[in-house]
Each structure stands twice: as structure tokens, then as C-alpha cells.
Design an enzyme around this catalytic site. Structure first.
Site, PDB file in Angstrom:
ATOM      1  N   GLY A 149       0.821  -1.207   0.000  1.00  0.00           N
ATOM      2  CA  GLY A 149       0.000   0.000   0.000  1.00  0.00           C
ATOM      3  C   GLY A 149       0.851   1.250   0.000  1.00  0.00           C
ATOM      4  O   GLY A 149       0.497   2.257  -0.622  1.00  0.00           O
TER       5      GLY A 149
ATOM      6  N   GLN B  79      -7.959   1.883   5.129  1.00  0.00           N
ATOM      7  CA  GLN B  79      -8.739   1.467   6.294  1.00  0.00           C
ATOM      8  C   GLN B  79     -10.214   1.228   5.980  1.00  0.00           C
ATOM      9  O   GLN B  79     -10.865   0.427   6.648  1.00  0.00           O
ATOM     10  CB  GLN B  79      -8.623   2.521   7.403  1.00  0.00           C
TER      11      GLN B  79
ATOM     12  N   SER C   3      -4.375  -1.432   0.676  1.00  0.00           N
ATOM     13  CA  SER C   3      -3.397  -2.446   1.051  1.00  0.00           C
ATOM     14  C   SER C   3      -4.111  -3.703   1.508  1.00  0.00           C
ATOM     15  O   SER C   3      -4.984  -3.647   2.382  1.00  0.00           O
ATOM     16  CB  SER C   3      -2.496  -1.912   2.173  1.00  0.00           C
ATOM     17  N   ALA C   4      -3.726  -4.858   0.943  1.00  0.00           N
ATOM     18  CA  ALA C   4      -4.483  -6.092   1.151  1.00  0.00           C
ATOM     19  C   ALA C   4      -4.462  -6.578   2.587  1.00  0.00           C
ATOM     20  O   ALA C   4      -5.442  -7.180   3.058  1.00  0.00           O
ATOM     21  CB  ALA C   4      -3.950  -7.183   0.230  1.00  0.00           C
ATOM     22  N   HIS C   5      -3.359  -6.358   3.303  1.00  0.00           N
ATOM     23  CA  HIS C   5      -3.305  -6.917   4.659  1.00  0.00           C
ATOM     24  C   HIS C   5      -4.236  -6.194   5.628  1.00  0.00           C
ATOM     25  O   HIS C   5      -4.418  -6.640   6.758  1.00  0.00           O
ATOM     26  CB  HIS C   5      -1.866  -6.916   5.197  1.00  0.00           C
TER      27      HIS C   5
ATOM     28  N   CYS D 174       5.820   7.107  23.850  1.00  0.00           N
ATOM     29  CA  CYS D 174       6.663   6.117  24.526  1.00  0.00           C
ATOM     30  C   CYS D 174       6.604   4.758  23.846  1.00  0.00           C
ATOM     31  O   CYS D 174       7.371   3.863  24.178  1.00  0.00           O
ATOM     32  CB  CYS D 174       6.253   5.981  25.985  1.00  0.00           C
TER      33      CYS D 174
END
Length: 488
Positions: A69, A177, A194-196, A322
Site C-alpha cells: 500500500g 482502512q 493495502s491487502a493486509h 513512549c
């Protein structure tokens, strides 16, 4: 162990697994060759392209597959900007875009182009009117995500697309998303994903460029993927990615699941502030992704909280400084002006069990309490008037009265308390501020000395949550001096 970080990477969809294994035996040959094995690979690739294009809402010849992506974003931004170089070199993007867009913008700026950030409100949403005001004759491209990856806020893509169309400016939408939940509405010009993010295998992205959009691919080119994504296609991964995306759109199950997850997220949004003191739930409560919720906990170290939740069996993520190798707060949370410390993002994958959400709500208060106790936060996380000696001890013995008219690093302020938090990372400067605020009278000031970048964001956010007045920031010999006036 419940996995609550689908926004980073969704678990591999069962259909994707089946398609991947099957295509390993069928899709290994070069699809550009004319012999039998090559033709078989070409058929698989073409079928995957048709399925993905249908899900995206474009023509198959408008869509190419990329190695990620991020690569899709970089190719889309650079290609669109290069094609409109004669029109102008100004790039507009929201302040909360994914880092891949920001990195592409930096490259464009370094090459002599210009860029402008569109501000967002406290929910992380861009105002369409701000886009209209920013569009100019030299605007070459506008980038706007369909929904934010950290807080889930959906952007007004349809309104912005109409404005861009009227101005003759292409709009690139990062749909990473939102694409798992349905096609992106509006007349966008370019789209990336993005495929994942939807349960496909990693290493597959997609870039759609609508016909009529001027586009000049940059970098090395070859004959594959219309010259927009060079290199041998990973056909098994592409087939698996397209199969899983098509499976998500095959029937009403996706709509039903989105509604179910939205109810679970609504419960988290409602219950967390009731169960945990001093919490800010961030993001738009209405215009948002169905499966994602983000909240920040005052007086909590984000990394420590994530470890506590991990030990309890929950995998979540955070935008707190952090938890980042850069030690700076998330640019998304910073742009929104919300608290970053103790930040938790929960993003539920398809099929999340309601019982797991209920157990998360049982575990969270204890996890927050444990972190606060280790940091020496007063009971319930609220500031107390335990005496100036306590404030001085907590600040490493450095809390002291500032001489009248000698406020550190700037012009004179009324006499107040100075808390030296140099060398300490948030949330410690905020904790010390909370303990010191009642040691000055109403109208008095507390000045916090800090060299932690997160303090620049979290101290003003604390003032908003605590109804105190943030006076401002001043230079100091080290770091900065943050001045807060007690209002209540």
C-alpha cells in the site's frame, strides 16, 4: 488470545488462505508468456484484477497491483504530480494522513514543489470549506484518506471530491482502512489500498487511476502493470488478496458484521470512561469506522499499559510517544490537539467475540490502575492538595517558588510554582503538574520545565481536560517552560 489490532494488519481471511494455497500450484509462471503455464497465470491475474476493480468501483484497466500500500501511495502521488507539473506544483493534504503520504509530500517538497497541510478539528475531521479555500490555480493534487488509521474518523470524501472536480484538481484517496467495509463514495481520481488491512496477504497493494486522470509514472518502468508498478507480479498473493476482498463483498454478511462491530465499539466508547477515571475517547463519535476506537488515559505510560494488556492476553496498539522509536507523539493525535499519553487503539477484526470485548472491559481498569500506582499517581488519578512538600518530592526535589517577575524563559508572570521535569518523559511531567496545581492559589501559575516533546502536546491537553488555563510555552535553557494558570 484476543487480537484487537486489525487496523495494523487483519488476520488472514480463510478464503485468502485457500486461494493462496491453490494458486501456488497454478500461478507460478510468467503471465507475460504465451505458453500454457503463462496463459494460466495470466487468467488468474486478470480474474483477480476484475474482482478487485469491482470491489473498488472502477474498471479493471484502471487498476494495477503494487508490492504494498505504501508503494501504491508513493506511485500515485509522484505520478499525479509529475503529470500536472505545468499546471502547478502545490500539493494539499490533511494533517492526519498516513505517514506514506507525508513521506511522499516531503520528497515532492525536496524536489522543489510545495505543499500545504489542511487542519483538522478535535475529532480529526477536515472541513470541506477549508479544502475549498485552499484550492488554487497552482494546486496539482489533493490527498485525503477516506478514514483515519489511528482514530477511525471518516473524512468528507464526497464533498471534497465535488470541490476538486469543480476546480479541475485530481483527488487521491487513501482507502486502506475503509475499503474492507465498502467502496469509497465520490468522484475520486486516484485510490490506493493495502491487502493486509482486509485479511489478504501482506505484500499486495493496489493503485486505481481513473480514465481521464493525467498520470506520468515515475522511476524505473517496464511492460508490467501498465508501466505503473514494475516487477514480476506475485500472482498467488494477488489472487488471495482479490479473493478475500470479493468474499467480504459477496453478501449482506459484511454489512451485518459492520453493524455488530459498531455496537461492540459503542460499548467500549461508553464503558471505558465509566470504568477508568481520567480518560479521553478521541475521534468522531458518528463519522467513524465501525470497528475502531481510540482512547487516552491521563497519568499513564502507553508502553507500560500495552505490556499490561498483553500480559492479560490482549493485543492492542498505541499512538503514544513512549511506544514509538521516534519518541515523539503521533502526528495524528498532535494535529487533533488531544491527549497522547496512555493512548490505546482497539480495532476489532471480523468475527470478534462479544465475550472478549467484555473481558477487555474487565481487565482494562486493573491494568490502568497498576500503571498509575507504579508511577505514584494519587488514588483515582486525580490531583490532590497533599502539600507542597509532596510536590517537591515527586519532582525530584525541584519544585520551588519562582521569584516574583522572574518566570523562566520569558517575560514576567505573577509569582508561582516551578516544577523541574527535565530528563523525564511523559506522563511524569503531567503527573507533577497535576500534583502541583493546587499548591498555588486560583490565578497563580505552575511552570513545568520539560525537554520531552510529548509535553508540548499533553500539558495543553491536560488543561483542557482539567479546566485549567494553558498560558503558553516559553524557551528555556533546556527544553521549554510550559505555563499553566489555575482556574479552579
Amino acid at each position: 488470545m484476543p487480537y484487537f489490532d486489525a487496523a495494523s494488519a487483519a488476520p488472514l481471511h480463510p478464503v485468502a488462505r485457500e486461494a493462496l494455497l491453490a494458486s501456488l500450484d497454478e500461478g507460478w509462471a510468467d503471465p507475460a508468456r504465451l505458453y500454457r503455464e503463462g496463459r494460466r497465470g495470466r487468467l488468474l491475474l486478470d480474474a483477480a484484477r476484475e474482482a478487485a476493480a469491482e470491489a473498488v468501483g472502477c474498471r479493471p484497466d484502471e487498476l494495477v497491483f503494487t508490492p504494498s500500500g505504501t508503494q501504491a501511495v508513493h506511485s500515485g502521488v509522484s505520478g499525479a504530480l509529475a503529470a500536472r507539473r505545468r499546471v502547478g506544483r502545490r500539493l494539499l493534504h490533511s494533517a492526519v494522513e498516513h505517514s506514506s503520504v507525508l513521506h511522499a509530500a516531503e520528497v515532492h517538497e525536496a524536489a522543489g514543489g510545495s505543499r500545504a497541510e489542511l487542519a483538522v478539528d478535535r475529532t480529526g475531521r477536515v472541513a470541506a470549506g477549508d479544502v475549498a479555500a485552499a484550492l488554487g490555480p497552482d494546486t496539482a493534487l489533493v490527498c485525503l484518506q477516506s478514514a483515519n488509521h489511528e482514530v477511525g474518523t471518516e473524512q468528507p470524501v464526497e464533498e471534497v471530491a465535488a470541490l476538486c472536480r469543480e476546480a479541475g484538481v485530481p483527488l487521491l484517496v487513501d482507502a486502506a482502512q475503509s475499503l474492507p467495509w465498502g467502496p469509497v463514495p465520490g468522484g475520486w481520481s486516484l485510490l490506493t489500498a493495502s491487502a493486509h488491512k482486509w485479511g489478504g496477504p501482506p505484500g499486495v497493494g493496489l493503485l486505481a487511476v481513473r480514465k481521464g486522470t493525467r498520470f506520468a509514472p515515475q522511476g524505473p518502468r517496464d511492460e508490467r502493470e501498465s508501466g505503473r508498478s514494475p516487477g514480476f507480479e506475485n500472482i498467488p498473493a494477488v489472487v488471495a488478496a482479490a479473493a478475500s476482498l470479493r468474499a467480504l463483498r459477496a453478501g449482506p454478511e459484511t454489512t451485518d458484521e459492520a453493524a455488530r462491530l459498531r455496537r461492540l465499539v459503542d460499548r467500549i466508547r461508553t464503558r471505558v470512561p465509566e470504568l477508568v477515571p481520567d480518560v479521553e475517547v478521541v475521534g468522531d463519535p458518528v463519522h467513524r469506522l465501525p470497528h475502531l476506537v481510540t482512547f487516552s488515559c491521563l497519568y499513564v505510560d502507553g508502553e507500560a499499559l500495552l505490556h499490561e494488556l498483553d500480559r492479560a492476553g490482549f493485543s492492542v496498539s498505541s499512538g503514544s510517544s513512549c511506544t514509538s522509536s521516534t519518541l515523539t507523539p503521533s502526528h495524528v493525535l498532535r494535529a487533533m490537539g488531544v491527549l497522547s499519553e496512555g493512548n490505546v487503539r482497539v480495532s476489532l477484526p471480523y468475527g470478534t467475540d462479544e465475550a472478549d470485548v467484555e473481558r477487555f472491559l474487565e481487565v482494562l481498569p486493573q491494568a490502568v490502575r497498576a500503571v498509575r500506582e507504579r508511577l505514584g499517581v494519587p488514588a483515582a488519578g486525580r490531583e490532590t492538595a497533599a502539600g507542597r512538600e509532596t510536590a517537591a518530592t515527586t519532582a525530584g526535589g525541584a519544585a520551588e517558588e519562582a521569584p516574583a517577575g522572574e518566570e523562566p524563559g520569558g517575560p514576567a508572570e505573577p509569582a508561582g510554582l516551578v516544577v523541574d521535569s527535565l530528563g523525564k518523559r511523559c506522563p511524569l511531567p503531567v503527573i507533577e503538574l497535576a500534583k502541583a496545581i493546587h499548591e498555588v492559589p486560583v490565578g497563580g501559575t505552575v511552570t513545568v520545565l520539560s525537554d520531552d516533546e510529548a509535553a508540548r502536546q499533553d500539558i495543553p491537553a491536560w488543561c483542557t481536560m482539567r479546566d485549567q488555563e494553558y498560558v503558553g510555552e516559553r524557551p528555556a535553557e533546556r527544553g521549554a517552560a510550559y505555563v499553566v494558570r489555575r482556574r479552579a
